[in-house]
Design a protein around this motif. Sequence first.
Motif, mmCIF file in Angstrom:
data_model
loop_
_atom_site.group_PDB
_atom_site.id
_atom_site.type_symbol
_atom_site.label_atom_id
_atom_site.label_comp_id
_atom_site.label_asym_id
_atom_site.label_seq_id
_atom_site.Cartn_x
_atom_site.Cartn_y
_atom_site.Cartn_z
ATOM 1 N N GLN A 42 56.941 37.716 38.543
ATOM 2 C CA GLN A 42 56.542 37.259 40.065
ATOM 3 C C GLN A 42 56.149 35.521 40.841
ATOM 4 O OE1 GLN A 42 54.714 39.139 42.862
ATOM 5 N NE2 GLN A 42 54.844 40.960 41.742
ATOM 6 N N ARG A 47 58.360 34.056 43.111
ATOM 7 C CA ARG A 47 58.603 33.470 44.569
ATOM 8 C C ARG A 47 58.996 32.005 44.310
ATOM 9 N NH1 ARG A 47 55.297 36.517 47.054
ATOM 10 N NH2 ARG A 47 53.348 38.055 45.344
ATOM 11 N N VAL A 78 61.277 37.171 47.011
ATOM 12 C CA VAL A 78 60.358 37.728 48.117
ATOM 13 C C VAL A 78 60.667 38.834 48.980
ATOM 14 C CG1 VAL A 78 58.773 36.855 47.309
ATOM 15 C CG2 VAL A 78 60.047 36.120 49.755
ATOM 16 N N VAL A 122 57.436 40.427 45.799
ATOM 17 C CA VAL A 122 58.246 40.629 44.739
ATOM 18 C C VAL A 122 58.889 41.708 43.903
ATOM 19 C CG1 VAL A 122 58.654 39.889 42.711
ATOM 20 C CG2 VAL A 122 57.966 37.778 44.088
#
Length: 162
Positions: free
Chosen positions: A88, A92, A97, A103
């Motif tokens: 994640q 990001r 994304v 994600v």
Amino acid sequence: MTQEQNQQQQQQVREAAELAAHFDVTVEQAREMQFSEGQTLIWTEAFKLDSWLILMKPSDNPQQPEPFFGNVDGHGWAFLFTDPMHAQVFGRNNNLVTGGGNVLIAKMKVEAMIAWLEEIGQSGLYGVRFNEGENGWFTPVDSLRAMKEYVEMAARQGGETE
């Protein structure tokens, strides 16, 4: 969301955070060891996992996401993760994304992932980068299977001497 679903989600988040912390601590421990011992420690822990994670690139067709491969120093790399937290953060930080801010992460059994990466390696994929960032590590694709066999052999020998 029901209370039970909320509790399950909270449990999953706790488990992901614990796994992320475990690998960060393992990498820190490895840095204080001789290089070969540290690498053996990190890879032993990575191969203990049932599955590895790979990021999926958001695409125009949300039903057909593709794995994310990047280029570092002129080489193609697969970016793999031990846990959703590391995935994640990387996703990001690198704008991987969806329009909805998610994600996308795919999970694959370790042995199947190695075979898949070896197949892609024949088309030019150079290596894999785990938990890319401060606590990450990497290896060429063609070293993965040998590394797995090495840590399995070391574990068997360690068990025989105890």
